[in-house]
Motif scaffolding. Structure first.
Motif, PDB file in Angstrom:
ATOM      1  N   ASP A  73     -30.618  11.249  -8.096  1.00 26.97           N
ATOM      2  CA  ASP A  73     -30.094  11.561  -8.739  1.00 26.97           C
ATOM      3  C   ASP A  73     -28.588  11.886  -8.364  1.00 26.97           C
ATOM      4  N   GLU A  74     -29.276  13.335  -6.779  1.00 31.29           N
ATOM      5  CA  GLU A  74     -28.221  13.810  -6.403  1.00 31.29           C
ATOM      6  C   GLU A  74     -26.446  13.100  -5.319  1.00 31.29           C
ATOM      7  N   ASP A  75     -27.197  12.318  -5.208  1.00 29.28           N
ATOM      8  CA  ASP A  75     -26.942  10.687  -4.106  1.00 29.28           C
ATOM      9  C   ASP A  75     -26.501   9.755  -4.788  1.00 29.28           C
ATOM     10  N   ASN A 256     -26.613   6.791   0.132  1.00 28.31           N
ATOM     11  CA  ASN A 256     -25.450   8.326   0.189  1.00 28.31           C
ATOM     12  C   ASN A 256     -25.352   8.334   1.669  1.00 28.31           C
ATOM     13  N   PRO A 257     -24.662   8.511   2.554  1.00 26.95           N
ATOM     14  CA  PRO A 257     -24.776   8.553   4.770  1.00 26.95           C
ATOM     15  C   PRO A 257     -24.445   9.846   4.297  1.00 26.95           C
ATOM     16  N   VAL A 282     -33.622   4.148   8.070  1.00 30.09           N
ATOM     17  CA  VAL A 282     -33.010   5.054   7.355  1.00 30.09           C
ATOM     18  C   VAL A 282     -32.642   4.814   5.682  1.00 30.09           C
ATOM     19  N   GLN A 283     -33.301   4.967   5.168  1.00 27.81           N
ATOM     20  CA  GLN A 283     -33.168   4.303   3.959  1.00 27.81           C
ATOM     21  C   GLN A 283     -32.085   5.320   3.258  1.00 27.81           C
ATOM     22  N   ASN A 284     -31.885   6.104   3.153  1.00 35.28           N
ATOM     23  CA  ASN A 284     -30.921   7.335   2.755  1.00 35.28           C
ATOM     24  C   ASN A 284     -30.056   7.929   3.896  1.00 35.28           C
ATOM     25  N   GLY A 285     -29.664   8.250   3.556  1.00 33.03           N
ATOM     26  CA  GLY A 285     -28.820   9.564   4.081  1.00 33.03           C
ATOM     27  C   GLY A 285     -28.400   9.291   5.629  1.00 33.03           C
ATOM     28  N   ARG A 317     -27.315   5.557  10.484  1.00 30.31           N
ATOM     29  CA  ARG A 317     -26.735   5.699   8.903  1.00 30.31           C
ATOM     30  C   ARG A 317     -28.018   5.091   8.344  1.00 30.31           C
ATOM     31  N   PRO A 318     -27.384   4.399   6.921  1.00 26.04           N
ATOM     32  CA  PRO A 318     -28.492   4.200   5.735  1.00 26.04           C
ATOM     33  C   PRO A 318     -28.668   2.232   6.222  1.00 26.04           C
ATOM     34  N   SER A 319     -29.894   2.160   6.734  1.00 28.60           N
ATOM     35  CA  SER A 319     -30.164   1.325   7.143  1.00 28.60           C
ATOM     36  C   SER A 319     -30.628   0.843   8.379  1.00 28.60           C
ATOM     37  N   ALA A 320     -30.276   1.598   8.744  1.00 31.78           N
ATOM     38  CA  ALA A 320     -30.266   1.512  10.504  1.00 31.78           C
ATOM     39  C   ALA A 320     -32.302   1.872  11.009  1.00 31.78           C
TER      40      ALA A 320
END
Ligand code: GDP
Length: 494
Positions: A73-75, A256-257, A282-285, A317-320
């Protein structure tokens, strides 16, 4: 009516053996070729937390379906769009590897490390659509591993599935399995109709077949993009990639990166010089050098991040997907990872996890699945007290040559079987494999090898799962041990 074990497996995006195993654990022995009645189908579906919508056909609705489990939720206030993660699947020989190779060779920008692409299990491709550049990440492990592993955990690794179908061969069992996997994980499908350069290629037949399996081509007014390609010549590959981008845009993928990284281990190995290596998706952050990462039972401080060109990078980053150095041990592909502030906390979490895994292995060993020739001999010897008059000894037999299979079988079958029935679950030639051990676990069997070896990793697996492997070089010894076990007299054998 019911349905076959194989159809059910396809519908649930599982291997046949997983169904055999689940039913075995419930005391129901089946073979993969068997038709299961409706109650049995429901039992299996319940076990995998799936609701049967229409028994008898392969329409099931996945209750465990989750969108992206990596977003909290925070993302929500910090979401930015992220590239799609794409997997290529399909029947064997339909051209998965060729397609991945073509895309890798022609579309991956040569990195600073002399353009040598490292096999890290994933690579990123820039696709230009109407002048705009869209990065896409391809998972480089053809097959279903990525889907099966993630599905078992209810997580998602893939955003889009490209299903390759050879135009000269059409829809085959693994095509349907791939489609079922993608559907079960709620992942949109793009069809690549491959080998259109070949004589006898007929894309229309493929589209017809797919539509009869519920995938209606866009060309015919449906919603599934189907692109004619030749992985060999490269024809149509640009159009395929554009379609992937268009499907990705509809999904509005985001992450959310700004936060610490979360994701999944997609590959892991041990490098003799550098230590444990793991490729993390990396799927988030955002993952950074110096982060303290925990993956299952392993942890460590990220010493270096490498991209698919082998170049060192500071962050992912996300998806990398990046390969990392710094873990204390080799993690398990499919494990999720997260970041901690302190090494002490990560270490104790890793130990906690290891302890839980150890306990569950012990519990599994203590359970009924565990059979050794000794325990079997004891059970036979205790027949008078337990009142069990008939026993069955399940055996997985692996031998060096076909001739020995028959010889051993013949001698064993001459043993008196009035109190103990001897059942061969498998008798074949070759080294003892991981799947032999799995079969033994699922069916409470002993694995017996005659003049064959066993890899250390398989031995470790067998120990962990409580499966006894007995290796023999002399037929007499083998037969003698089994005879003693059947007579309840194995004390004098080690
Ligand atoms: P995979 O098992 O799905 O990974 O299939 P491969 O990529 O290994 O391809 C199987 C065979 O089909 C190989 O001999 C390839 O050279 C051949 N092949 C793959 N794509 C094409 C294509 O577009 N045209 C032709 N003519 N052959 C292809």
């Amino acid at each position: 009516e019911g349905m076959s074990c194989q159809d059910l497996a396809a519908a649930l995006a599982l291997n046949d053996s997983e169904i055999v195993k689940v039913l075995f654990m419930k005391g129901i022995a089946i073979t993969v070729n068997q038709t299961l009645d409706e109650d049995t189908v429901k039992l299996v579906c319940k076990e995998f937390e799936v609701e049967v919508v229409e028994a008898g056909t392969i329409r099931v609705e996945d209750l465990a379906k989750k969108s992206n489990t990596f977003i909290d939720d925070e993302d929500l206030e910090h979401l930015e769009s992220r590239p799609p993660v794409v997997t290529i699947m399909g029947h064997v020989d339909h051209g998965k590897t060729s397609l991945l190779d073509f895309i890798r060779k022609t579309k991956v920008a040569a990195g600073e490390a002399g353009g040598i692409t490292q096999g890290i299990g994933a690579y990123s491709v820039d696709v230009t659509v109407e002048g705009e550049v869209h990065p896409c990440v391809f998972l480089d492990t053809p097959g279903h591993e990525a889907f099966s592993a993630m599905r078992a955990r209810g997580a998602r690794v893939t955003d889009i599935a490209v299903v390759v179908v050879a135009a000269d061969d059409g829809v085959r069992p693994q095509t349907l399995e791939a489609i079922a996997h993608a559907k079960a994980a709620d992942v949109p499908i793009v069809i690549a109709i491959n080998k259109i350069d070949k004589d006898g290629a007929n894309a229309d037949v493929v589209m017809q077949e797919l539509s009869s399996h519920g995938l209606m081509p866009e060309e015919w007014g449906g919603d599934i993009p189907m692109v004619k390609v030749s992985a060999k010549k490269g024809t149509g590959v640009d159009s395929l990639l554009e379609n992937v981008v268009l499907v990705a845009e509809l999904q509005e993928l985001s992450a959310n990166p700004e936060r610490t990284a979360k994701g999944t281990v997609i590959e892991a190995s041990l490098d003799k010089a550098r230590g444990p290596l793991a490729t993390l998706l990396v799927q988030n952050g955002t993952l950074r050098k110096g982060d303290i990462v925990l993956c299952g039972e392993t942890y460590g401080k990220v010493r270096a991040l490498m991209d698919h060109t082998g170049a060192r990078v500071d962050e992912a980053r996300p998806s990398a997907a990046v390969q990392i150095l710094g873990l204390n041990e080799v993690p398990v592909a499919g494990d999720e990872f997260e970041i901690f502030d302190s090494l002490d906390v990560a270490r104790s979490k890793a130990q906690e996890h290891a302890e839980v895994m150890r306990q569950s292995r012990l519990a599994a060993q203590a359970g009924e699945g565990k059979v050794t020739l000794h325990s079997f001999a004891n059970a036979v010897a205790a027949s008078a007290e337990t009142g069990v008059e008939r026993h069955q000894l399940n055996v997985v037999l692996k031998v060096d040559a076909q001739g020995s299979v028959e010889a051993i079988r013949e001698v064993l079958q001459q043993l008196p079987q009035d109190t103990v029935a001897l059942r061969f679950l498998l008798q074949s030639t070759g080294e003892i494999s991981a799947s032999d051990v799995e079969l033994a676990v699922a069916s409470g069997a002993v694995v017996i090898g005659f003049n064959v070896g066993v890899q250390p990793s398989v031995k470790t697996q067998a120990d962990a799962e409580g499966v006894e492997i007995r290796l023999y070089r002399v037929i007499y010894d083998l037969v003698d041990d089994i005879r003693k076990a059947m007579e309840g007299l194995l004390e004098d054998v080690e």
